[in-house]
Design an enzyme around this catalytic site. Structure first.
Site, PDB file in Angstrom:
ATOM      1  N   HIS A 201      35.606  43.878  44.540  1.00  0.00           N
ATOM      2  CA  HIS A 201      36.980  43.365  44.509  1.00  0.00           C
ATOM      3  C   HIS A 201      36.961  41.882  44.904  1.00  0.00           C
ATOM      4  CE1 HIS A 201      41.314  43.432  44.720  1.00  0.00           C
ATOM      5  NE2 HIS A 201      41.222  42.789  45.868  1.00  0.00           N
TER       6      HIS A 201
ATOM      7  N   GLY B  36      32.807  41.588  31.696  1.00  0.00           N
ATOM      8  CA  GLY B  36      31.516  42.194  32.039  1.00  0.00           C
ATOM      9  C   GLY B  36      30.473  41.223  32.553  1.00  0.00           C
TER      10      GLY B  36
ATOM     11  N   GLU C 102      29.879  37.347  43.796  1.00  0.00           N
ATOM     12  CA  GLU C 102      29.970  38.766  43.418  1.00  0.00           C
ATOM     13  C   GLU C 102      28.628  39.253  42.867  1.00  0.00           C
ATOM     14  OE1 GLU C 102      33.270  39.943  40.976  1.00  0.00           O
ATOM     15  OE2 GLU C 102      34.683  38.690  42.045  1.00  0.00           O
TER      16      GLU C 102
ATOM     17  N   LEU D 117      41.541  54.932  39.500  1.00  0.00           N
ATOM     18  CA  LEU D 117      40.960  56.279  39.376  1.00  0.00           C
ATOM     19  C   LEU D 117      41.848  57.288  40.098  1.00  0.00           C
ATOM     20  CD1 LEU D 117      37.270  55.314  40.165  1.00  0.00           C
ATOM     21  CD2 LEU D 117      38.242  55.838  37.915  1.00  0.00           C
TER      22      LEU D 117
ATOM     23  N   ASN E 153      32.812  49.791  44.095  1.00  0.00           N
ATOM     24  CA  ASN E 153      33.661  48.825  43.387  1.00  0.00           C
ATOM     25  C   ASN E 153      33.450  47.453  43.989  1.00  0.00           C
ATOM     26  OD1 ASN E 153      35.750  47.916  41.623  1.00  0.00           O
ATOM     27  ND2 ASN E 153      37.173  47.913  43.353  1.00  0.00           N
TER      28      ASN E 153
ATOM     29  N   SER F 278      34.344  41.531  47.991  1.00  0.00           N
ATOM     30  CA  SER F 278      33.916  42.672  48.807  1.00  0.00           C
ATOM     31  C   SER F 278      33.400  43.788  47.911  1.00  0.00           C
ATOM     32  CB  SER F 278      35.111  43.246  49.592  1.00  0.00           C
ATOM     33  OG  SER F 278      35.785  42.249  50.323  1.00  0.00           O
TER      34      SER F 278
ATOM     35  N   GLU G 236      42.882  55.694  47.722  1.00  0.00           N
ATOM     36  CA  GLU G 236      43.829  54.595  47.928  1.00  0.00           C
ATOM     37  C   GLU G 236      43.234  53.306  47.348  1.00  0.00           C
ATOM     38  OE1 GLU G 236      42.634  56.536  50.515  1.00  0.00           O
ATOM     39  OE2 GLU G 236      44.324  57.915  50.287  1.00  0.00           O
ATOM     40  N   LEU G 237      44.045  52.550  46.635  1.00  0.00           N
ATOM     41  CA  LEU G 237      43.568  51.369  45.899  1.00  0.00           C
ATOM     42  C   LEU G 237      42.931  50.318  46.824  1.00  0.00           C
ATOM     43  CD1 LEU G 237      43.485  49.877  43.143  1.00  0.00           C
ATOM     44  CD2 LEU G 237      45.674  48.857  43.771  1.00  0.00           C
ATOM     45  N   ASP G 238      41.721  49.900  46.463  1.00  0.00           N
ATOM     46  CA  ASP G 238      40.987  48.833  47.174  1.00  0.00           C
ATOM     47  C   ASP G 238      40.909  49.091  48.679  1.00  0.00           C
ATOM     48  OD1 ASP G 238      40.720  47.501  44.731  1.00  0.00           O
ATOM     49  OD2 ASP G 238      42.581  46.397  45.018  1.00  0.00           O
TER      50      ASP G 238
ATOM     51  N   MET H  85      39.746  48.327  34.963  1.00  0.00           N
ATOM     52  CA  MET H  85      41.141  48.030  35.312  1.00  0.00           C
ATOM     53  C   MET H  85      42.046  49.256  35.421  1.00  0.00           C
ATOM     54  SD  MET H  85      40.951  44.927  35.916  1.00  0.00           S
ATOM     55  CE  MET H  85      42.649  44.390  36.096  1.00  0.00           C
TER      56      MET H  85
ATOM     57  N   ARG I  75      48.412  59.649  30.563  1.00  0.00           N
ATOM     58  CA  ARG I  75      47.410  59.201  31.529  1.00  0.00           C
ATOM     59  C   ARG I  75      46.505  60.346  31.995  1.00  0.00           C
ATOM     60  NH1 ARG I  75      45.982  54.698  34.893  1.00  0.00           N
ATOM     61  NH2 ARG I  75      43.990  55.519  35.543  1.00  0.00           N
TER      62      ARG I  75
HETATM   63  C1  GRF Z   1      35.687  40.612  39.052  1.00  0.00           C
HETATM   64  O1  GRF Z   1      36.352  39.550  39.671  1.00  0.00           O
HETATM   65  C2  GRF Z   1      35.670  41.815  39.945  1.00  0.00           C
HETATM   66  O2  GRF Z   1      35.657  41.485  41.305  1.00  0.00           O
HETATM   67  C3  GRF Z   1      36.952  42.503  39.608  1.00  0.00           C
HETATM   68  O3  GRF Z   1      37.118  42.317  38.223  1.00  0.00           O
HETATM   69  C4  GRF Z   1      36.437  41.132  37.831  1.00  0.00           C
HETATM   70  C5  GRF Z   1      35.497  41.535  36.729  1.00  0.00           C
HETATM   71  O4  GRF Z   1      34.874  40.432  36.139  1.00  0.00           O
HETATM   72  N1  GRF Z   1      36.951  43.888  39.996  1.00  0.00           N
HETATM   73  P1  GRF Z   1      33.718  40.663  35.073  1.00  0.00           P
HETATM   74  O5  GRF Z   1      34.317  41.570  33.985  1.00  0.00           O
HETATM   75  O6  GRF Z   1      32.589  41.300  35.762  1.00  0.00           O
HETATM   76  O7  GRF Z   1      33.416  39.293  34.543  1.00  0.00           O
END
Ligand code: GRF
Length: 220
Positions: free
Chosen positions: A116, A19, A181, A100, A114, A143, A150-152, A97, A72
């Site tokens: 990534h 987080g 990020e 969806l 999201n 990004s 579709e994933l990412d 993780m 699931r």
């Molecule tokens: C990050 O690298 C993000 O891009 C990916 O998951 C990671 C999450 O890191 N989707 P954090 O939990 O925010 O430290």
């Protein structure tokens, strides 16, 4: 939403782990550079450190513990019900993780963002930092994109780019990318909260203009 006359953008954040992106978002809300109302933080993992981060700030938290569900489908339904109940303007995925399901993506289309850790469309999926090193890439980054089934794969709003140094390993790259990020995610969230960023029929519009390629921030 927030334009001075209307109410603030109400956001829910979904996490599974550390987080640190959530933490950066909270800090930007606190220092008033991000004008959203974070109404709840939801985790599928009861041990997620992000839950403690949210609790410390007095933000509502909900655990939907994946391990307690029979299958699931039931889990997905439970997340969907919880979020429908909260009725947010925006769903922020920050290290969530679980993939969806299509139904969820369709119900909340245009409202899910999201982040990534790669320069999409390169390196979808997991272990992006190691893949970048293994492929001797010169550049790496992160990004922010709208989520589609579709994933990412959703259209990318903004990217952060940094150089890969010859001494970089998985950990140093992860650290470098995370710093970026935190910057690009809050920027995209702020645009969204101000109604400047819109996703319509697969296209992104920023300030009323089609965004034909992602905005780019380079590490100095
Ligand atoms: C990050 O690298 C993000 O891009 C990916 O998951 C990671 C999450 O890191 N989707 P954090 O939990 O925010 O430290």
């Amino acid at each position: 939403m927030a334009d001075g006359t209307q109410s603030k953008c109400r956001a829910v954040c979904l996490i599974s782990g550390s987080g640190t992106n959530l933490q950066a978002i909270i800090e930007n809300i606190n220092n008033k550079s991000l004008n959203i109302d974070l109404i709840s933080v939801i985790s599928d993992n009861p041990m997620a450190k992000g839950i403690q981060r949210a609790e410390k700030e007095g933000i509502d938290t909900k655990i939907i513990d994946y391990s307690t569900f029979e299958d699931r489908k039931e889990f997905d339904k439970s997340v969907e019900i919880q979020i429908l109940d909260l009725d947010p303007d925006l769903i922020i995925l920050a290290g969530y993780m679980k993939i969806l399901d299509t139904n969820f993506c369709n119900i909340f289309s245009g409202k899910i963002l999201n982040i990534h850790p790669s320069l999409l469309p390169k390196y979808k999926g997991l272990n992006t930092h190691q893949k970048v090193i293994d492929n001797n890439e010169k550049y790496h980054g992160a990004s922010v994109h709208f989520v589609v089934p579709e994933l990412d794969d959703g259209p990318v709003i903004i990217q952060y780019q940094c150089e890969v140094d010859k001494n970089d390993d998985h950990h140093s790259l992860q650290k470098k990318v995370l710093q970026g990020e935190y910057i690009i995610y809050s920027k995209a969230l702020q645009w969204f909260s101000e109604n400047r960023l819109v996703f319509d029929s697969g296209n992104i519009f920023l300030d009323g203009e089609a965004l034909l390629k992602p905005r780019l921030i380079r590490k100095d």
